[in-house]
Design a protein around this motif. Structure first.
Motif, PDB file in Angstrom:
ATOM      1  N   ARG A 233       5.954  29.823  45.377  1.00 43.46           N
ATOM      2  CA  ARG A 233       6.551  29.946  46.955  1.00 43.46           C
ATOM      3  C   ARG A 233       6.962  31.334  46.904  1.00 43.46           C
ATOM      4  N   VAL A 234       7.612  31.954  45.824  1.00 42.62           N
ATOM      5  CA  VAL A 234       7.890  33.298  45.897  1.00 42.62           C
ATOM      6  C   VAL A 234       6.723  34.316  46.294  1.00 42.62           C
ATOM      7  N   GLY A 235       5.527  34.009  45.789  1.00 43.15           N
ATOM      8  CA  GLY A 235       4.071  34.637  45.794  1.00 43.15           C
ATOM      9  C   GLY A 235       3.848  34.314  47.446  1.00 43.15           C
ATOM     10  N   LEU A 236       3.840  33.272  47.755  1.00 40.19           N
ATOM     11  CA  LEU A 236       3.614  33.101  49.183  1.00 40.19           C
ATOM     12  C   LEU A 236       4.486  33.950  50.223  1.00 40.19           C
ATOM     13  N   VAL A 237       5.749  33.877  50.023  1.00 42.19           N
ATOM     14  CA  VAL A 237       6.843  34.611  50.820  1.00 42.19           C
ATOM     15  C   VAL A 237       6.352  36.070  50.694  1.00 42.19           C
ATOM     16  N   ILE A 238       6.053  36.576  49.472  1.00 39.73           N
ATOM     17  CA  ILE A 238       5.711  38.186  49.416  1.00 39.73           C
ATOM     18  C   ILE A 238       4.603  38.299  50.118  1.00 39.73           C
ATOM     19  N   GLY A 239       3.646  37.625  50.122  1.00 32.87           N
ATOM     20  CA  GLY A 239       2.303  37.846  50.604  1.00 32.87           C
ATOM     21  C   GLY A 239       2.481  37.644  52.147  1.00 32.87           C
ATOM     22  N   PHE A 240       3.357  36.876  52.710  1.00 31.21           N
ATOM     23  CA  PHE A 240       3.470  36.786  54.190  1.00 31.21           C
ATOM     24  C   PHE A 240       4.198  37.965  54.570  1.00 31.21           C
ATOM     25  N   LEU A 241       5.168  38.619  53.991  1.00 27.83           N
ATOM     26  CA  LEU A 241       6.117  39.645  54.408  1.00 27.83           C
ATOM     27  C   LEU A 241       4.959  40.983  54.212  1.00 27.83           C
ATOM     28  N   MET A 242       4.526  41.059  53.118  1.00 25.08           N
ATOM     29  CA  MET A 242       3.405  42.220  53.110  1.00 25.08           C
ATOM     30  C   MET A 242       2.480  42.335  54.291  1.00 25.08           C
ATOM     31  N   SER A 243       1.876  41.089  54.823  1.00 29.22           N
ATOM     32  CA  SER A 243       0.868  40.840  55.734  1.00 29.22           C
ATOM     33  C   SER A 243       1.713  41.680  57.157  1.00 29.22           C
ATOM     34  N   ILE A 244       2.836  40.963  57.533  1.00 31.87           N
ATOM     35  CA  ILE A 244       3.491  41.423  58.495  1.00 31.87           C
ATOM     36  C   ILE A 244       3.924  42.960  58.438  1.00 31.87           C
ATOM     37  N   LEU A 245       4.130  43.497  57.279  1.00 31.63           N
ATOM     38  CA  LEU A 245       4.363  44.837  57.172  1.00 31.63           C
ATOM     39  C   LEU A 245       3.131  45.615  57.278  1.00 31.63           C
ATOM     40  N   SER A 246       2.183  45.232  56.840  1.00 35.63           N
ATOM     41  CA  SER A 246       0.649  45.968  57.072  1.00 35.63           C
ATOM     42  C   SER A 246       0.389  45.927  58.495  1.00 35.63           C
ATOM     43  N   LEU A 247       0.535  44.617  59.213  1.00 42.01           N
ATOM     44  CA  LEU A 247       0.239  44.724  60.676  1.00 42.01           C
ATOM     45  C   LEU A 247       1.177  45.853  61.456  1.00 42.01           C
ATOM     46  N   ALA A 248       2.399  45.904  61.100  1.00 38.14           N
ATOM     47  CA  ALA A 248       3.467  46.783  61.769  1.00 38.14           C
ATOM     48  C   ALA A 248       2.845  48.205  61.480  1.00 38.14           C
ATOM     49  N   TYR A 249       2.616  48.375  60.371  1.00 41.48           N
ATOM     50  CA  TYR A 249       2.173  49.877  60.074  1.00 41.48           C
ATOM     51  C   TYR A 249       0.825  50.402  60.766  1.00 41.48           C
ATOM     52  N   GLY A 268      -1.673  61.230  55.121  1.00 43.32           N
ATOM     53  CA  GLY A 268      -1.203  60.012  54.852  1.00 43.32           C
ATOM     54  C   GLY A 268      -2.034  59.413  53.711  1.00 43.32           C
ATOM     55  N   MET A 269      -2.628  59.931  52.892  1.00 44.21           N
ATOM     56  CA  MET A 269      -3.725  59.690  51.911  1.00 44.21           C
ATOM     57  C   MET A 269      -2.668  58.929  50.799  1.00 44.21           C
ATOM     58  N   ALA A 270      -1.678  59.963  50.369  1.00 44.62           N
ATOM     59  CA  ALA A 270      -0.761  59.620  49.412  1.00 44.62           C
ATOM     60  C   ALA A 270      -0.182  58.105  49.546  1.00 44.62           C
ATOM     61  N   SER A 271       0.326  58.193  50.840  1.00 41.09           N
ATOM     62  CA  SER A 271       1.037  56.656  51.082  1.00 41.09           C
ATOM     63  C   SER A 271       0.273  55.546  50.985  1.00 41.09           C
ATOM     64  N   VAL A 272      -1.215  55.724  51.566  1.00 40.45           N
ATOM     65  CA  VAL A 272      -2.172  54.699  51.447  1.00 40.45           C
ATOM     66  C   VAL A 272      -2.441  54.318  49.963  1.00 40.45           C
ATOM     67  N   MET A 273      -2.735  55.448  48.892  1.00 39.65           N
ATOM     68  CA  MET A 273      -3.172  55.163  47.702  1.00 39.65           C
ATOM     69  C   MET A 273      -1.905  54.131  47.038  1.00 39.65           C
ATOM     70  N   ILE A 274      -0.690  54.719  47.193  1.00 36.21           N
ATOM     71  CA  ILE A 274       0.434  54.127  46.921  1.00 36.21           C
ATOM     72  C   ILE A 274       0.736  52.688  47.169  1.00 36.21           C
ATOM     73  N   GLY A 275       0.378  52.336  48.346  1.00 34.58           N
ATOM     74  CA  GLY A 275       0.465  51.102  49.191  1.00 34.58           C
ATOM     75  C   GLY A 275      -0.650  50.235  48.380  1.00 34.58           C
ATOM     76  N   LEU A 276      -1.979  50.731  48.174  1.00 35.71           N
ATOM     77  CA  LEU A 276      -3.114  50.090  47.710  1.00 35.71           C
ATOM     78  C   LEU A 276      -2.653  49.682  46.215  1.00 35.71           C
ATOM     79  N   PHE A 277      -2.349  50.412  45.272  1.00 38.54           N
ATOM     80  CA  PHE A 277      -1.984  50.165  43.889  1.00 38.54           C
ATOM     81  C   PHE A 277      -0.863  49.118  44.106  1.00 38.54           C
ATOM     82  N   LEU A 278       0.219  49.276  44.981  1.00 39.74           N
ATOM     83  CA  LEU A 278       1.296  48.264  44.943  1.00 39.74           C
ATOM     84  C   LEU A 278       0.943  46.841  45.308  1.00 39.74           C
ATOM     85  N   LEU A 279      -0.080  46.763  46.469  1.00 35.63           N
ATOM     86  CA  LEU A 279      -0.633  45.498  46.744  1.00 35.63           C
ATOM     87  C   LEU A 279      -1.509  44.892  45.519  1.00 35.63           C
ATOM     88  N   SER A 280      -2.194  45.930  44.903  1.00 33.29           N
ATOM     89  CA  SER A 280      -3.174  45.391  43.800  1.00 33.29           C
ATOM     90  C   SER A 280      -2.277  44.797  42.819  1.00 33.29           C
TER      91      SER A 280
END
Length: 315
Positions: A233-249, A268-280
């Motif tokens: 359930r935690v994974g579900l919530v985190i996935g949902f929140l990350m999706s909302i944040l991605s859409l907002a960004y 913005g490449m650095a932030s994109v790479m950091i976000g990519l590794f975080l999500l992965s």
């Protein structure tokens, strides 16, 4: 004339040749003194030991018929071996786990029996303090609190399988069909009247501890998978929140493009790479977590035997 009550003591063992005699003597002395009004059986469950443990058990069983031995054909893990011993026990009360190294104190058993006679169906030992490094002890406590907080049944904090359970609880445990029995959780799910007794868990005096890191890690995962779906359930919530944040960004970047007429991609490449590794990393973590649940289901569905016994002695 009243019949003496029978108490069954279960000792799972693997490569414990140095501790068998001491464990046997401790239980025998206990029932010869403080518990002299009770009969007992001491069931040793050997998990295909590679040293002289079996010879020690045969020697002890030959001189005392109250000592019963189950010798497994292979190492099936102490949880399954212990549960098999509980199922074989005939006592009016059963102690599922009396460790061969005596780290859990046998002198606490009379206190367990006193509470049992007062009507408690489950009397569990609570490890108030351990003779081990601070970081390991702290890690254990945090794990116990997590499982207790989020499990379906309220598993007592710092409680293991060193407890006394009534015959009614044993009969209830027989209704479970669990390939990897997490016994303390199963007992808690039964829901009988229970009470805890705090004690100090001392360090092992003889032999080598079998609770290696990977074994403890496996047991910890089994406890979580067996008793709670919260991590999923935690994974579900985190996935949902990350999706909302991605859409907002994405909306924010679109607004910048519309108002500024350009997008600072390189900046913005650095932030994109950091976000990519975080999500992965988050994705891999929860994929592995789901894999643990799937593996547990796979093992349960295949319906292998709880244990395969080589032979029994004094049964």
């Amino acid at each position: 004339m009243s019949t003496r009550k029978l108490i069954s003591v279960i000792t799972p063992c693997f490569n414990e040749e140095e501790n068998i005699q001491d464990c046997y003597d401790a239980i025998k002395e206990l029932f010869a003194t403080k518990l002299k009004d009770y009969d007992y059986e001491h069931i040793f469950c050997d998990n295909a030991s590679e040293d002289n443990t079996v010879k020690e058990l045969e020697r002890v069983a030959a001189q005392d018929s109250r000592v019963k031995v189950i010798i497994n054909a292979n190492n099936f893990g102490f949880l399954r071996s212990m549960f098999n011993g509980v199922l074989a026990a005939k006592g009016d009360a059963v102690i599922p786990m009396m460790p061969a190294d005596l780290q859990d104190p046998p002198e606490l058993i009379p206190t367990f029996v006193d509470y049992w006679e007062k009507g408690y169906k489950v009397v569990y030992g609570q490890r108030d303090k351990r003779d081990e490094p601070f970081l390991i002890e702290t890690g254990r406590k945090l794990y116990y609190k997590f499982v207790t907080r989020f499990s379906k049944a309220k598993i007592p904090v710092d409680a293991g399988e060193f407890q006394l359970i009534d015959r009614k609880v044993v009969d209830a445990l027989k209704l479970f069909d669990d390939y990897e029995p997490y016994l303390r959780g199963m007992i808690a799910q039964c829901g009988f009247k229970s009470i805890g007794v705090k004690y100090f868990m001392k360090a092992r005096e003889k032999g080598v501890a079998k609770g290696r890191f990977f074994l403890l890690f496996d047991l910890a995962l089994n406890g979580i998978v067996s008793n709670t779906t919260v991590p999923i359930r935690v994974g579900l919530v985190i996935g949902f929140l990350m999706s909302i944040l991605s859409l907002a960004y994405a909306a924010f970047l679109l607004a910048l493009f519309l108002f500024n007429g350009r997008s600072d991609v390189n900046k913005g490449m650095a932030s994109v790479m950091i976000g990519l590794f975080l999500l992965s990393g988050i994705q891999l973590f929860f994929i592995a977590l789901v894999g643990e649940y799937v593996a547990s289901i796979h093992a349960q569905v295949r319906k292998g035997p709880l244990v395969v016994e080589d032979r029994r002695i004094n049964f």
